[in-house]
Design a protein around this motif. Structure first.
Motif, PDB file in Angstrom:
ATOM      1  N   GLY A 226       0.815  -1.210   0.000  1.00  0.00           N
ATOM      2  CA  GLY A 226       0.000   0.000   0.000  1.00  0.00           C
ATOM      3  C   GLY A 226       0.845   1.255   0.000  1.00  0.00           C
ATOM      4  N   LEU A 227       0.206   2.343  -0.388  1.00  0.00           N
ATOM      5  CA  LEU A 227       0.879   3.634  -0.461  1.00  0.00           C
ATOM      6  C   LEU A 227      -0.119   4.718  -0.099  1.00  0.00           C
ATOM      7  N   TYR A 228       0.305   5.656   0.751  1.00  0.00           N
ATOM      8  CA  TYR A 228      -0.573   6.735   1.204  1.00  0.00           C
ATOM      9  C   TYR A 228       0.241   8.031   1.162  1.00  0.00           C
ATOM     10  N   ARG A 229      -0.110   8.921   0.245  1.00  0.00           N
ATOM     11  CA  ARG A 229       0.573  10.205   0.157  1.00  0.00           C
ATOM     12  C   ARG A 229      -0.007  11.142   1.207  1.00  0.00           C
ATOM     13  N   LEU A 230       0.847  11.595   2.107  1.00  0.00           N
ATOM     14  CA  LEU A 230       0.409  12.476   3.182  1.00  0.00           C
ATOM     15  C   LEU A 230       0.475  13.939   2.770  1.00  0.00           C
ATOM     16  N   VAL A 231       1.248  14.232   1.732  1.00  0.00           N
ATOM     17  CA  VAL A 231       1.407  15.598   1.238  1.00  0.00           C
ATOM     18  C   VAL A 231       1.229  15.588  -0.269  1.00  0.00           C
ATOM     19  N   GLY A 232       0.503  16.546  -0.785  1.00  0.00           N
ATOM     20  CA  GLY A 232       0.369  16.685  -2.231  1.00  0.00           C
ATOM     21  C   GLY A 232      -0.892  16.087  -2.796  1.00  0.00           C
ATOM     22  N   GLY A 233      -1.235  14.870  -2.378  1.00  0.00           N
ATOM     23  CA  GLY A 233      -2.472  14.266  -2.847  1.00  0.00           C
ATOM     24  C   GLY A 233      -2.435  13.748  -4.268  1.00  0.00           C
ATOM     25  N   ASP A 234      -1.224  13.545  -4.848  1.00  0.00           N
ATOM     26  CA  ASP A 234      -1.142  13.017  -6.206  1.00  0.00           C
ATOM     27  C   ASP A 234      -1.659  11.591  -6.254  1.00  0.00           C
ATOM     28  N   SER A 235      -2.118  11.181  -7.424  1.00  0.00           N
ATOM     29  CA  SER A 235      -2.605   9.820  -7.602  1.00  0.00           C
ATOM     30  C   SER A 235      -1.482   8.815  -7.348  1.00  0.00           C
ATOM     31  N   VAL A 236      -1.833   7.702  -6.720  1.00  0.00           N
ATOM     32  CA  VAL A 236      -0.840   6.676  -6.388  1.00  0.00           C
ATOM     33  C   VAL A 236      -0.935   5.471  -7.317  1.00  0.00           C
ATOM     34  N   ALA A 237      -1.829   5.520  -8.304  1.00  0.00           N
ATOM     35  CA  ALA A 237      -2.138   4.335  -9.109  1.00  0.00           C
ATOM     36  C   ALA A 237      -0.904   3.728  -9.762  1.00  0.00           C
ATOM     37  N   THR A 238      -0.067   4.569 -10.395  1.00  0.00           N
ATOM     38  CA  THR A 238       1.097   4.043 -11.117  1.00  0.00           C
ATOM     39  C   THR A 238       2.095   3.401 -10.170  1.00  0.00           C
ATOM     40  N   ASP A 239       2.434   4.103  -9.082  1.00  0.00           N
ATOM     41  CA  ASP A 239       3.387   3.555  -8.117  1.00  0.00           C
ATOM     42  C   ASP A 239       2.842   2.292  -7.454  1.00  0.00           C
ATOM     43  N   LEU A 240       1.542   2.265  -7.220  1.00  0.00           N
ATOM     44  CA  LEU A 240       0.932   1.097  -6.595  1.00  0.00           C
ATOM     45  C   LEU A 240       1.044  -0.129  -7.498  1.00  0.00           C
ATOM     46  N   GLU A 241       0.858   0.070  -8.801  1.00  0.00           N
ATOM     47  CA  GLU A 241       1.002  -1.030  -9.752  1.00  0.00           C
ATOM     48  C   GLU A 241       2.430  -1.581  -9.711  1.00  0.00           C
ATOM     49  N   ARG A 242       3.423  -0.696  -9.623  1.00  0.00           N
ATOM     50  CA  ARG A 242       4.820  -1.140  -9.571  1.00  0.00           C
ATOM     51  C   ARG A 242       5.083  -1.929  -8.286  1.00  0.00           C
ATOM     52  N   MET A 243       4.557  -1.453  -7.166  1.00  0.00           N
ATOM     53  CA  MET A 243       4.750  -2.156  -5.902  1.00  0.00           C
ATOM     54  C   MET A 243       4.100  -3.536  -5.932  1.00  0.00           C
ATOM     55  N   THR A 244       2.893  -3.589  -6.448  1.00  0.00           N
ATOM     56  CA  THR A 244       2.182  -4.866  -6.498  1.00  0.00           C
ATOM     57  C   THR A 244       2.898  -5.840  -7.418  1.00  0.00           C
ATOM     58  N   ALA A 245       3.461  -5.331  -8.514  1.00  0.00           N
ATOM     59  CA  ALA A 245       4.216  -6.193  -9.427  1.00  0.00           C
ATOM     60  C   ALA A 245       5.439  -6.781  -8.738  1.00  0.00           C
ATOM     61  N   ALA A 246       6.040  -6.010  -7.812  1.00  0.00           N
ATOM     62  CA  ALA A 246       7.212  -6.499  -7.082  1.00  0.00           C
ATOM     63  C   ALA A 246       6.860  -7.642  -6.132  1.00  0.00           C
ATOM     64  N   LEU A 247       5.572  -7.856  -5.898  1.00  0.00           N
ATOM     65  CA  LEU A 247       5.107  -8.954  -5.036  1.00  0.00           C
ATOM     66  C   LEU A 247       4.671 -10.167  -5.846  1.00  0.00           C
ATOM     67  N   ALA A 248       4.992 -10.181  -7.134  1.00  0.00           N
ATOM     68  CA  ALA A 248       4.490 -11.248  -8.009  1.00  0.00           C
ATOM     69  C   ALA A 248       4.853 -12.634  -7.493  1.00  0.00           C
ATOM     70  N   HIS A 249       6.053 -12.765  -6.899  1.00  0.00           N
ATOM     71  CA  HIS A 249       6.476 -14.078  -6.410  1.00  0.00           C
ATOM     72  C   HIS A 249       5.681 -14.529  -5.200  1.00  0.00           C
ATOM     73  N   ARG A 250       4.869 -13.641  -4.620  1.00  0.00           N
ATOM     74  CA  ARG A 250       4.058 -14.000  -3.463  1.00  0.00           C
ATOM     75  C   ARG A 250       2.614 -14.341  -3.832  1.00  0.00           C
ATOM     76  N   GLY A 251       2.266 -14.240  -5.118  1.00  0.00           N
ATOM     77  CA  GLY A 251       0.879 -14.493  -5.475  1.00  0.00           C
ATOM     78  C   GLY A 251       0.701 -14.922  -6.914  1.00  0.00           C
ATOM     79  N   PRO A 252       0.742 -16.219  -7.198  1.00  0.00           N
ATOM     80  CA  PRO A 252       0.608 -16.706  -8.573  1.00  0.00           C
ATOM     81  C   PRO A 252      -0.831 -16.754  -9.078  1.00  0.00           C
ATOM     82  N   HIS A 253      -1.803 -16.491  -8.189  1.00  0.00           N
ATOM     83  CA  HIS A 253      -3.206 -16.681  -8.569  1.00  0.00           C
ATOM     84  C   HIS A 253      -3.933 -15.374  -8.838  1.00  0.00           C
TER      85      HIS A 253
END
Length: 657
Positions: A6-33
């Motif tokens: 997860g990601l929570y911007r405390l300042v600025g309020g910019d969208s987190v969608a792109t960074d969140l996708e990158r973080m979730t992709a880095a967890l690929a080895h933890r979820g094959p389904h």
């Protein structure tokens, strides 16, 4: 054991969608389904899925609550599903997923629900309207959850990699973590990097107004007492809670593999699981076992014992011969330290056979006997019982019991009394026991700076307050929690590890009964042996203490001597003031000569060294902040790069036509 982020911007309020996708992709080895993401403006949750229960196949994660009041994602297996469903019957049903139940519980009771969730879990809950974030972990801390908080954002994940790589700023190395890892296990809230924290067991972190506060939501009750009239009643009660602990961990839609070492812990789990399955108490396609043996190791031949369990259950498991494998296995891995060089060597033949078996078996759950030795009196010490009698001034009974134990252990009464008194004084006040002394290669200044960590965060037993045996039990559990915090998840094959002996209800029972039920003079594991006499083969229940393999490691050190000797001449840990390379080299020489040395700290020291060398690589040194450690690593990186360049040039000269 799936992955959350997860990601929570405390300042600025910019969208987190792109960074969140990158973080979730880095967890690929933890979820094959599959994967899922949820985001709303400056906050988002990501999930990678691993299906291990029938309900998990229909689990849409992350989950947004009704009317968008909050969003939740969790890596959870609830053991008390039925009880919670009864309490929340208006909103959940028997077909609800575990996260549905967690969400309904939070909606009903708020953070008070956390104490009601029994099982293995981590979770994150976002409330965008109140700008509030909750990160929480179950009481034992089996599953991991890390977070990094800055002025701009908070970022969290089940593994360290997304935090180290995507947090946007470098982190200093945490020396206390290294000290804890080299000697015992680090504190549960630490990670290898300062600025990245772990959510502690039985706790939740609430982030509001840019500040993170850690709160404990549940703990064992020292006033809870269970007293039965006869030994038989204690035995029956133990069988019931142990059977329930095993049954809870048999919830799976694929075959389960159980470790079967031939010791009492793993054998009892397998035998009790067979009883539960025979009674129709669990729905699992099949329970298989995996066992390791080494006929060449005089102190570690488990085959005769696990064969007795297989004979009783009428089924042979997978047997893996680890004899003759003299390659050093450094106790180190990718998940635990991030950006580490893997396991420190090639995968062993035993590891390859294990991988092939689990994959061919289509198993995603492994049962482990970890925790049984610590909670059921595997170490036959009378100290907790004698300390109880001393603290309650039951001097006549103390006199009788200390004589009985002295005869049983063939130890002078004064020695037993001294060991009992030692528990009430600060660590080191009466000297350091031989088994707890530090290896000679640790630098004195390093030890002094991290004294609590290298001593294993020992706490003296308080004379007044809860019974000393209760204090000792909780302290032992804390050590197990630190050990679990250092455990890792292999990406291949990916499976979920379950621990019946760390069942919360089972531990509450064991902590509430009299200590003398667990261990008696000449009766190690008294309650366990009595209660399981008709379930586990006698040869296993009445065997002497399980042996340990030591010859293989010593032979491996001799076999790998040239490469080990080379490493000791350019040790990063020496440059950082952690290790005295000369003393470490001398210890290796002793091992090569066949003398007994502290093998585990030695292997961990080599693991730390390889990790630090990896951090000096130009691709990774940037993750270390510009501190004394960062500058040292940068300097070492330049030295190693220059050395590699020189070696390369020499090689080119030698190979030139």
């Amino acid at each position: 054991m799936s992955g959350i982020a997860g990601l929570y911007r405390l300042v600025g309020g910019d969208s987190v969608a792109t960074d969140l996708e990158r973080m979730t992709a880095a967890l690929a080895h933890r979820g094959p389904h599959g994967s899922g993401v949820w985001s709303q403006d400056a906050v988002g949750l990501g999930h990678r899925m691993l299906w291990t229960t029938p309900e998990s196949r229909t689990e849409p994660l992350p989950l947004s609550a009704r009317e968008g009041a909050f969003a939740i994602t969790a890596d959870a297996r609830l053991d008390n599903r039925a009880e919670l469903i009864r309490q929340l019957h208006d909103v959940v049903t028997i077909g609800s997923t575990d996260v549905d139940i967690v969400a309904a519980s939070y909606e009903q009771w708020g953070t008070n629900c956390l104490a009601k969730l029994i099982g293995d879990w981590t979770l994150s809950i976002c409330n965008p309207q109140e700008r509030r974030l909750i990160l929480a972990k179950d009481f034992s801390g089996i599953r991991h959850l890390y977070y990094a908080l800055s002025k701009e954002q908070i970022i969290w994940s089940s593994v360290l990699d997304p935090l180290v790589l995507f947090a946007g700023s470098p982190f200093p190395i945490d020396e206390e973590y290294i000290a804890g890892w080299l000697t015992a296990f680090p504190a549960v809230n630490l990670t290898p990097y300062r600025g990245i924290h772990a959510v502690p067991p039985s706790s939740y972190v609430v982030v509001e107004n840019g500040k993170a506060t850690v709160k404990t939501y549940w703990d064992f009750d020292p006033n809870k007492k269970i007293r039965c009239r006869t030994d038989a009643e204690y035995e029956e009660h133990f069988r019931d809670v142990f059977a329930e602990a095993v049954r809870r961990r048999l919830r799976s839609d694929s075959p389960i593999v159980a470790e079967l070492s031939g010791g009492m812990d793993s054998s009892s789990i397998v035998c009790m699981a067979d009883v539960v399955l025979a009674q129709g108490g669990a729905e699992v396609p099949r329970l298989d076992t995996i066992s390791y043996y080494d006929d060449s190791e005089p102190n570690w031949n488990e085959r005769p014992y696990f064969a007795k369990v297989e004979e009783k259950r009428g089924r042979t498991g997978c047997h893996i011969d680890v004899g003759g494998q003299q390659s050093l296995k450094f106790d180190f891995d990718f998940d635990r330290f991030a950006v580490a060089p893997g396991s420190g060597g090639e995968e062993s033949e035993a590891a390859r056979r294990f991988t092939a078996f689990v994959i061919s078996n289509r198993s995603r759950v492994l049962l482990s006997g970890t925790g049984g030795d610590e909670s059921l009196g595997g170490v036959p010490t009378p100290t907790p019982e004698l300390a109880n009698l001393l603290a309650r001034a039951r001097l006549r009974t103390l006199g009788r019991q200390i004589v009985a134990w002295a005869l049983a252990k063939r130890k002078p009464i004064l020695h037993l009394l001294f060991d009992t008194l030692r528990t009430f004084v600060p660590a080191g006040f009466l000297g350091t026991p031989k088994y707890n002394r530090l290896p000679a290669w640790f630098r004195a200044d390093f030890v002094k700076r991290n004294l609590a960590a290298v001593r294993g965060y020992q706490r003296r037993v308080r004379l007044f307050g809860p019974l000393p045996s209760f204090q000792e039990s909780v302290s032992t559990l804390d050590t197990l929690r630190r050990q679990l915090a250092c455990s890792s998840v292999s990406p291949e094959p990916l499976y979920e590890k379950r621990y019946p002996y760390l069942d919360r209800d089972l531990l509450e029972f064991l902590y509430a009964i009299p200590r003398e039920q667990l261990v008696r003079p000449k009766q190690r594991r008294s309650l366990m042996r009595r209660a399981l006499a008709e379930i586990v083969p006698d040869e296993v229940l009445n065997r002497k203490r399980k042996g340990f393999a030591v010859r293989g490691s010593m032979a491996a050190i001799s076999e790998d001597w040239p490469s080990l000797f080379e490493v000791t001449h350019n040790m990063v840990s020496d440059a950082l003031g952690i290790v005295d390379a000369k003393a470490f080299r001398e210890t290796l020489q002793l091992a090569r000569q066949g003398q007994e040395i502290p093998t585990v700290p030695l292997l961990r020291t080599m693991g730390i060294e390889f990790w630090l060398q990896q951090l000096t690589h130009p691709n990774w040194v940037r993750v270390i902040a510009d501190t004394q450690h960062g500058n040292a690593l940068t300097g070492i990186s330049e030295h190693i790069a220059a050395k590699e360049k020189t070696e390369s040039e020499r090689s080119q000269i030698r190979t030139a036509p």
